[in-house]
Each structure stands twice: as structure tokens, then as C-alpha cells.
Enzyme design. Structure first.
Site, PDB file in Angstrom:
ATOM      1  N   GLU A 213       0.796  -1.231   0.000  1.00 48.15           N
ATOM      2  CA  GLU A 213       0.000   0.000   0.000  1.00 48.15           C
ATOM      3  C   GLU A 213       0.834   1.291   0.000  1.00 48.15           C
ATOM      4  O   GLU A 213       0.476   2.272   0.655  1.00 48.15           O
ATOM      5  CB  GLU A 213      -0.972   0.016   1.188  1.00 48.15           C
ATOM      6  CG  GLU A 213      -1.875  -1.201   1.238  1.00 48.15           C
ATOM      7  CD  GLU A 213      -2.789  -1.212   2.457  1.00 48.15           C
ATOM      8  OE1 GLU A 213      -2.960  -0.156   3.098  1.00 48.15           O
ATOM      9  OE2 GLU A 213      -3.319  -2.285   2.781  1.00 48.15           O
TER      10      GLU A 213
ATOM     11  N   CYS B 220      -5.446  13.924  14.985  1.00 49.86           N
ATOM     12  CA  CYS B 220      -6.563  14.565  14.297  1.00 49.86           C
ATOM     13  C   CYS B 220      -6.671  14.037  12.869  1.00 49.86           C
ATOM     14  O   CYS B 220      -5.678  13.618  12.275  1.00 49.86           O
ATOM     15  CB  CYS B 220      -6.395  16.080  14.287  1.00 49.86           C
ATOM     16  SG  CYS B 220      -6.504  16.841  15.920  1.00 49.86           S
TER      17      CYS B 220
ATOM     18  N   ASP C 299     -11.526  -4.877   5.115  1.00 46.94           N
ATOM     19  CA  ASP C 299     -11.393  -4.557   6.537  1.00 46.94           C
ATOM     20  C   ASP C 299     -12.620  -3.826   7.067  1.00 46.94           C
ATOM     21  O   ASP C 299     -13.128  -2.902   6.421  1.00 46.94           O
ATOM     22  CB  ASP C 299     -10.162  -3.679   6.775  1.00 46.94           C
ATOM     23  CG  ASP C 299      -8.863  -4.420   6.479  1.00 46.94           C
ATOM     24  OD1 ASP C 299      -8.883  -5.651   6.503  1.00 46.94           O
ATOM     25  OD2 ASP C 299      -7.841  -3.747   6.236  1.00 46.94           O
TER      26      ASP C 299
ATOM     27  N   HIS D  94       1.719  -1.980  17.552  1.00 40.80           N
ATOM     28  CA  HIS D  94       1.711  -0.610  18.058  1.00 40.80           C
ATOM     29  C   HIS D  94       2.956  -0.303  18.883  1.00 40.80           C
ATOM     30  O   HIS D  94       3.150   0.828  19.316  1.00 40.80           O
ATOM     31  CB  HIS D  94       0.455  -0.369  18.891  1.00 40.80           C
ATOM     32  CG  HIS D  94      -0.811  -0.517  18.089  1.00 40.80           C
ATOM     33  ND1 HIS D  94      -1.527  -1.693  18.079  1.00 40.80           N
ATOM     34  CD2 HIS D  94      -1.449   0.333  17.258  1.00 40.80           C
ATOM     35  CE1 HIS D  94      -2.573  -1.543  17.286  1.00 40.80           C
ATOM     36  NE2 HIS D  94      -2.549  -0.327  16.770  1.00 40.80           N
TER      37      HIS D  94
END
Length: 538
Positions: free
Chosen positions: A264, A296, A379, A475
């Protein structure tokens, strides 16, 4: 002196209660509270019930301006709603307000210099919504004549949006009218499908793959920015993307993964990328809203009926297939996630928008299969986000159309094409029946932080299809050892059959660095091979 009941603010010394939907617990409404705020955008039907339950002096804060979306308020309708409350309570006991905090909306429309004027005229951001509140308040206190100019302009905007060709696409509506029950179903049940998939793909026991994205390096971001600014040509950018795909495929060959992804490199956000390639979407330049923590986002905006004018991912995936030695997985964002992570329309039900997205994605899935992509992942990490908090008819209705949308998007392919789906937020024990009803051939879930407790539900519900519980946390930059991953697989095998289990990270690798990514995947593949050899000898 306390502030006027019709003002936007009131004294902080006076107690108040903010309730979006109280009708289910109306008996708990206190009689001695100064004010009760209710959301009359999401739950307009609760007005009469709440008014009847208020204490003799309690003020009603009427949330008639949508604080969660970016559309102009229909001022005529909002004024009518407030006037109903005033007729029952009097002007001194009604406050005009937004339905919720304006945290969920961008700051001001004045910053958007590049928006098409026709579309911009339909929007109202936080600053504009505050003005709408004052216009409504003036209309019901001083009379409509005082704000006649604003009301006439608003009515013109509302009518413009309702009649616009951008809002209404007859071809999309005609296609939706022809959706049949058979279109929600794969051609055969899972046992038949998986046999054909195994014949097509030739995968080993404990197949390994990744969730989709690989590290988005500084160079990728630089080249994308140059292309966006017109500093390089489309041909130059395409050659750069092809080189990135070549590199990612070569790395996966070296790692000896079983199902590849193209990495991607051409994609920005997982919803924005698709929205930019669909008719019916609009995008802002500065309309940022808080997502979580300090992060954001600029959500895409669904402005009209949605359709796919051309293939969106086929070119990159087809190229990846042409240079790959093993199956290549196509990557798409599901209809519910595309909807939930956008500002949706407020003039048609979200189920209608989800179905339109599903039909657009269905075309993409079919085209990917025709291009030689026989593993396709759709997804749906936002499926849970749309779940109504209260169990009951509303929740089941949502799950019904959400599941149908997913199935509609993926059910146009042959039995031999394998459909995957990924869920980042995997606390779905309380609606597992809907997860099972998706009928995905392979379900990958974020599981690395749950100590396999989540897997118990797959046993309790006798889940029959394949599962890829994440074996390590993407993560964190920490590289899990091979033994750590082996221990995790061993734990999973206490719940799952060997033939069910896929080995993968628990999410995409976009935010990671290449050094840690290669090290972690090397350990993951070695752990899978260990168990493959162990069970092959049994």
C-alpha cells in the site's frame, strides 16, 4: 443574575444534566435539577416524553443543531421543534443549543477556500453552528422577521442540496432497487469454498501473511507530496510506486511469507484513499477533528449517492501479482468503515449509504479477482463503533444492515477466491453472532493484548471458519522473540484447530520501521514453520 434561558451559556453554579436519550430511564430524571439537555437531532421523538417528566421549574435545553455532523441545520424545522417546547413550558424554560459538544465538528467553514461553492453552501462547521443557535433563538423570541434574511438563505441552501444532481444519482438508485437476496450470499457454503481455495492457493498448515500495509517511509511521503503538488508527473509517481511494490515483494520472498501484500505505498488514509476515487464524496483542506489523543483527521464527507467510476486498486494489485511467486492479497476498506470514518449524509438512512458503498466495493472485488487476485481482504475495524450502546431492536437492526453491506460487497466472486476481513478492535463477544454472519473465509483480529481470552468465544460458538489472531503487537517498536510467538501460538491452539489458524501480526505495519518489521516477521515465520513441522509429523 442568571443568564437568559435562551442564551447559549448559563451560570456554572446552576446544576444541569446532559442526556442524549433518556426515554428508557425516564423515571430516573431528577425533578430538582436546574436544566436538562436532550439531543433532539438523534432522538427527536423523546421531546414530548421528556417535557412531561420535567420538574415544575426545570429548564429544557433543546439540542436542535447537530453537533456531530457538518450539515446546515434546517432552521425552519428546528424552530418548529423549539416552539413545541415553548408551547408546553414557556419561553423562560427553554434553551436553544447544539445536540452535543462541537468537539466533533471542524472549526470554521471560512478556512475552506478550495471547496466547490455549491457543496460548501450545504455545510456548517462549529462557528457556523453557533450562529445557527443564535438565529433559532432570535426567531422564537423576537419573531422570524428579525432573521428573515438568514432564514431565506438557509431555506435556499436546504432546497439546493435536496434537488442537486450531486445528491441524487438515478443510476445508483436504480441499481439499489435491483439488489436481490441472492447477492448477499457466496455461491457455496464454507466447507466447499475452503476446499476449492486450498486447491487454488496451495497454502501450508499455519499460513503466514500480514494485514496489509508495510512501513510508509519518509521517501514515500515526500514523493506523494510532490505528486499532489504537481512537482512530478503521474508517470514518474507510478514508476516510484512500482519500485516500492517490487521492494516489498522481494522482502516478503526473503521472509518466506505464504500470502503476500503489495504494501500500500500509494495510499494515504484507509478511507480517504477510497473516497477520493468514488463519486459522491467531497474533501476539505482544513476541516480537522480530534480522533483520539492528539491525533486529528480530516474525515471525507458523503455528499451524494455513491458509485465507483473506475477501478481503485486493481492497477497496483495486478502489477504485484505479475511479479509475485505466491498468492497476492488485495486490500480494501469495508463499507461500514468507509461510512463510519466519514461525515455521512443526514438526508438518507445510513443503511442506504452503506449499501451504495457495498455495491461500489463489489465491483472492485470482482475486478480484483479478474486481475488474478484470489485472496481479498475487506477490513471492517469500525463495525463495532456504529453499534448502538443499548442491546435490543436498534442494535439488531444496525447489525442486520451492516452485515448485509459487508456480504454484498464480497459475494460476487467464485468459491475459489478467499475473502478475508480484519478487525482492529476485537471486543465483540456481545455481538459475535454478527461477526460469524459476515461469512468471511478468514477473520484476522487484534488479539496480542488479550492473552487469548477472546478466543474462548470462538470455541463457545463453534466458529467453523479460519482465524488469524494477531501474534504480536504492531503498536510497539519492541520485537517479539521467536519463542514468545511460539508460546502465543501454543496458547491459541488450546482454543483453535491447527487447520483453522493463520499466523499474522495484529494490524497493519504502516507506522513501523523496516528494521523492526523484518526482525519481527522473521521470528513470526520461523515460529509458524516450527508448528507446521510439528503438526505435519502427527
Amino acid at each position: 443574575m442568571r443568564s437568559s434561558p435562551l442564551s447559549v451559556t448559563r451560570s456554572p453554579r446552576l446544576s444541569s444534566l446532559h442526556i442524549s436519550d433518556i426515554v428508557h430511564n425516564i423515571d430516573l430524571l431528577p425533578k430538582d435539577v436546574y436544566a436538562v439537555h436532550i439531543d433532539l437531532v438523534r432522538n427527536p421523538e423523546q421531546l414530548e416524553t421528556v417535557i412531561g417528566a420535567l420538574g415544575p421549574r426545570t429548564v429544557l435545553s433543546a439540542g436542535v443543531v447537530d453537533g456531530r455532523n457538518i450539515w446546515k441545520t434546517n432552521l425552519k424545522r428546528a424552530i418548529e421543534t423549539v416552539e413545541v417546547a415553548i408551547q408546553k413550558l414557556g419561553k423562560d424554560r427553554v434553551i436553544v443549543a447544539t445536540s452535543s459538544s462541537l468537539l466533533h465538528t471542524p472549526h470554521t467553514l471560512a478556512s475552506e477556500k478550495k471547496l466547490d461553492p455549491e457543496i460548501a453552501d450545504w455545510f456548517s462547521f462549529a462557528s457556523e453552528k453557533a450562529v445557527e443557535v443564535t438565529v433559532i433563538a432570535k426567531a422564537v423570541t423576537e419573531g422570524p422577521a428579525v432573521v428573515r434574511e438568514q432564514l431565506e438563505a438557509n431555506a435556499k441552501s436546504i432546497q439546493s442540496r435536496a434537488s442537486s444532481k450531486r445528491t441524487n444519482d438515478p443510476k445508483v438508485k436504480d441499481r439499489q432497487s435491483k439488489v436481490t437476496p441472492d447477492m448477499y450470499n457466496r455461491k457455496s457454503e464454507f466447507p466447499i469454498r475452503i476446499a476449492q481455495q486450498q486447491k487454488e492457493l496451495g497454502l501450508p498448515l499455519f499460513p503466514t501473511t500480514t494485514i496489509g500495509s508495510f512501513p510508509q517511509t519518509k521517501e514515500i511521503r515526500i514523493q506523494r507530496n510532490k505528486f499532489t503538488k504537481g512537482e512530478i508527473t503521474a508517470e514518474q509517481y507510478e514508476k516510484f510506486i512500482e519500485k516500492e511494490i517490487q521492494d516489498v515483494v522481494k522482502i516478503q520472498e526473503e521472509l518466506d511469507l505464504d500470502v503476500y501484500v503489495h504494501g500500500e505505498p500509494e495510499r494515504n488514509d484507509m478511507v480517504q484513499y477510497f473516497g477520493e476515487r468514488l463519486d459522491g464524496y467531497a474533501f476539505t483542506t482544513h476541516a480537522w477533528v480530534q480522533s483520539y489523543g492528539s491525533r486529528c483527521v480530516r474525515p471525507p464527507i458523503v455528499v451524494g449517492d455513491i458509485s465507483r467510476p473506475a477501478p481503485m486498486t486493481v492497477k497496483e494489485s495486478k502489477y504485484a501479482v505479475s511479479i509475485s511467486k505466491k498468492p497476492m492479497k488485495g486490500m480494501l476498506t469495508g463499507p461500514i468503515t468507509c461510512l463510519r470514518w466519514s461525515f455521512p449524509r443526514d438526508d438518507v438512512h445510513q443503511s442506504v449509504q452503506a449499501e451504495q458503498l457495498a455495491l461500489a466495493l463489489r465491483d472492485e472485488v470482482v475486478d480484483l479477482e479478474a486481475a488474478g487476485v484470489y485472496v481479498i481482504q475487506v477490513d471492517e475495524p469500525a463495525l463495532r463503533e456504529g453499534l448502538p450502546l443499548r442491546a435490543g431492536k436498534e442494535r439488531e437492526a444496525y447489525l442486520d444492515w451492516a452485515v448485509k453491506s459487508f456480504r454484498l460487497s464480497v459475494s460476487g466472486v467464485r468459491d475459489s477466491t478467499q475473502i478475508h476481513s480484519h478487525f482492529c478492535y476485537s471486543e465483540f463477544q456481545d455481538f459475535f453472532h454478527a461477526i460469524a454472519a459476515l461469512d468471511a473465509d478468514v477473520l484476522s483480529i487484534e488479539n496480542s493484548k488479550s492473552d487469548a481470552k477472546l478466543l474462548k468465544v470462538f470455541v463457545d460458538e463453534a466458529y467453523p471458519r479460519h482465524i488469524g489472531p494477531g501474534v504480536y503487537d504492531i503498536h510497539s517498536p519492541r520485537v517479539p522473540s521467536e519463542q514468545e510467538i511460539k508460546d502465543r501460538i501454543e496458547e491459541m491452539l488450546a482454543y483453535l484447530k491447527p487447520e483453522q489458524l493463520w499466523i499474522d501480526p495484529d494490524c497493519g505495519l504502516k507506522t513501523r520501521q523496516w528494521t523492526e518489521t523484518k526482525a519481527a516477521l522473521t521470528n513470526m515465520v520461523n515460529a509458524a514453520k516450527f508448528y507446521r513441522q510439528k503438526y505435519a509429523s502427527k
